[in-house]
Design an enzyme around this catalytic site. Structure first.
Site, mmCIF file in Angstrom:
data_model
loop_
_atom_site.group_PDB
_atom_site.id
_atom_site.type_symbol
_atom_site.label_atom_id
_atom_site.label_comp_id
_atom_site.label_asym_id
_atom_site.label_seq_id
_atom_site.Cartn_x
_atom_site.Cartn_y
_atom_site.Cartn_z
ATOM 1 N N PRO A 118 30.960 34.211 29.680
ATOM 2 C CA PRO A 118 29.961 33.167 29.440
ATOM 3 C C PRO A 118 28.957 33.084 30.591
ATOM 4 O O PRO A 118 29.343 33.092 31.760
ATOM 5 C CB PRO A 118 30.809 31.893 29.350
ATOM 6 C CG PRO A 118 32.165 32.361 28.961
ATOM 7 C CD PRO A 118 32.326 33.701 29.626
ATOM 8 N N GLU A 119 27.682 33.026 30.252
ATOM 9 C CA GLU A 119 26.631 32.884 31.249
ATOM 10 C C GLU A 119 26.072 31.465 31.156
ATOM 11 O O GLU A 119 26.625 30.618 30.454
ATOM 12 C CB GLU A 119 25.566 33.958 31.020
ATOM 13 C CG GLU A 119 26.156 35.372 31.064
ATOM 14 C CD GLU A 119 25.136 36.471 30.831
ATOM 15 O OE1 GLU A 119 23.960 36.295 31.221
ATOM 16 O OE2 GLU A 119 25.505 37.508 30.254
ATOM 17 N N HIS A 172 48.548 31.737 25.237
ATOM 18 C CA HIS A 172 47.351 31.904 26.057
ATOM 19 C C HIS A 172 46.791 30.574 26.554
ATOM 20 O O HIS A 172 45.748 30.549 27.208
ATOM 21 C CB HIS A 172 46.281 32.654 25.265
ATOM 22 C CG HIS A 172 46.712 34.009 24.802
ATOM 23 N ND1 HIS A 172 47.126 34.996 25.671
ATOM 24 C CD2 HIS A 172 46.813 34.530 23.546
ATOM 25 C CE1 HIS A 172 47.446 36.076 24.985
ATOM 26 N NE2 HIS A 172 47.281 35.821 23.694
ATOM 27 N N ARG A 230 42.481 36.406 29.028
ATOM 28 C CA ARG A 230 42.436 37.338 30.165
ATOM 29 C C ARG A 230 43.021 36.741 31.437
ATOM 30 O O ARG A 230 43.271 37.442 32.413
ATOM 31 C CB ARG A 230 40.992 37.783 30.411
ATOM 32 C CG ARG A 230 40.332 38.475 29.223
ATOM 33 C CD ARG A 230 40.922 39.841 28.942
ATOM 34 N NE ARG A 230 40.580 40.783 29.992
ATOM 35 C CZ ARG A 230 39.449 41.497 30.021
ATOM 36 N NH1 ARG A 230 38.543 41.349 29.045
ATOM 37 N NH2 ARG A 230 39.210 42.338 30.985
#
Length: 273
Positions: free
Chosen positions: A2-3, A92, A111
């Site tokens: 995400p930016e 997760h 991740r």
């Protein structure tokens, strides 16, 4: 990853869900996500704290509590989910903020690269990670002259320079490729060689691209969704990123993909000479 537009969208969709909520307890299933302080202190200090606002700094979310600030970075695939306390969760899901009204804010990260720091109010901007974050595209101080000064100081490519979060905060691989295309600038140009006219075009493209992406809820090119589980739509307007071998929207020639600054880089060799 995400930016800025995606993180800003997460912030905006989180606000109506959690502002005014008071934490009853915190559970951490993966301790490495908590970078500061230790996990036990992190959980204890958040007990009884109420969320008053959520700010953003670059790609970081800043949860504003009574007397502490939680600084959160989503990294590659981090995501916040708001659920009833009784709702099921998977392996997760790593951090649980349980509120007094029996709802929860959960942090899910496949991740496991995301990070959280908890600071006393006022301390968060004086120490890492936020003390190293550069200027925002919407800051009044983000001027053409300031950007020019930063570019003149480096021998790196313009792609590598714009990816540097200590210079411009919030730009990542997707939006750097996009602003360089809009500016007619080749990603391998040495930053210090840009002309005044090119820097003006770059400055304008950064602001315009980020603003348009925010309005569209960000870009979903892999797994990104906002807090409500909705995808962004700006990916349908991307000029070069993810469009390798597809015709350039400007000249019709195929988009090329190469590696610059160790990142996959998309550009048009006819428009970005």
């Amino acid at each position: 990853m995400p930016e800025l537009p995606e993180v800003e969208t997460v912030r905006r969709t989180l606000l109506p869900l959690v502002v005014g909520k008071t934490i009853e307890r915190v559970k951490v299933h993966r301790s490495k996500i908590i970078q500061h302080p230790d996990v036990a202190t992190f959980c204890e200090r958040l007990k009884g704290q109420t969320i008053h606002d959520i700010h953003r700094r670059g790609k970081f979310l800043l949860f504003q509590f009574d007397d502490v600030v939680l600084v959160s970075h989503l990294r590659m695939e981090g995501r916040y989910i708001y659920e009833k306390e009784s709702a099921p969760f998977d392996q997760h899901t790593h951090v649980f903020f349980a509120f007094t009204d029996r709802t929860e804010l959960r942090y899910r990260d496949v991740r496991k690269f995301g990070t959280m720091h908890l600071f006393d109010k006022g301390e968060e901007l004086r120490v890492p990670p936020l003390s190293k974050v550069g200027r925002e595209p919407f800051d009044e101080q983000f001027t053409v002259s300031w950007l020019s000064e930063q570019l003149q100081r480096t021998k790196r490519t313009i792609k590598a320079t714009l990816l540097d979060q200590t210079i411009v905060a919030g730009l990542g691989n997707i939006y750097v490729d996009e602003v360089l295309f809009r500016s007619f600038i080749h990603p391998e140009r040495i930053a210090a060689t840009l002309t005044t006219q090119e820097i003006e075009a770059l400055h304008s493209a950064i602001i315009q691209t980020i603003q348009e992406a925010i309005e569209k809820g960000g870009s979903t090119v892999r797994t990104y969704v906002n807090t409500q589980g909705k995808t962004g739509t700006f990916q349908t307007q991307l000029y070069v990123y993810g469009r390798v071998n597809m015709p350039c929207r400007r000249c019709g020639n195929p988009i090329i993909k190469t590696v610059v600054a160790n990142r996959g880089t998309h550009y048009c060799k006819y428009c970005q000479i």
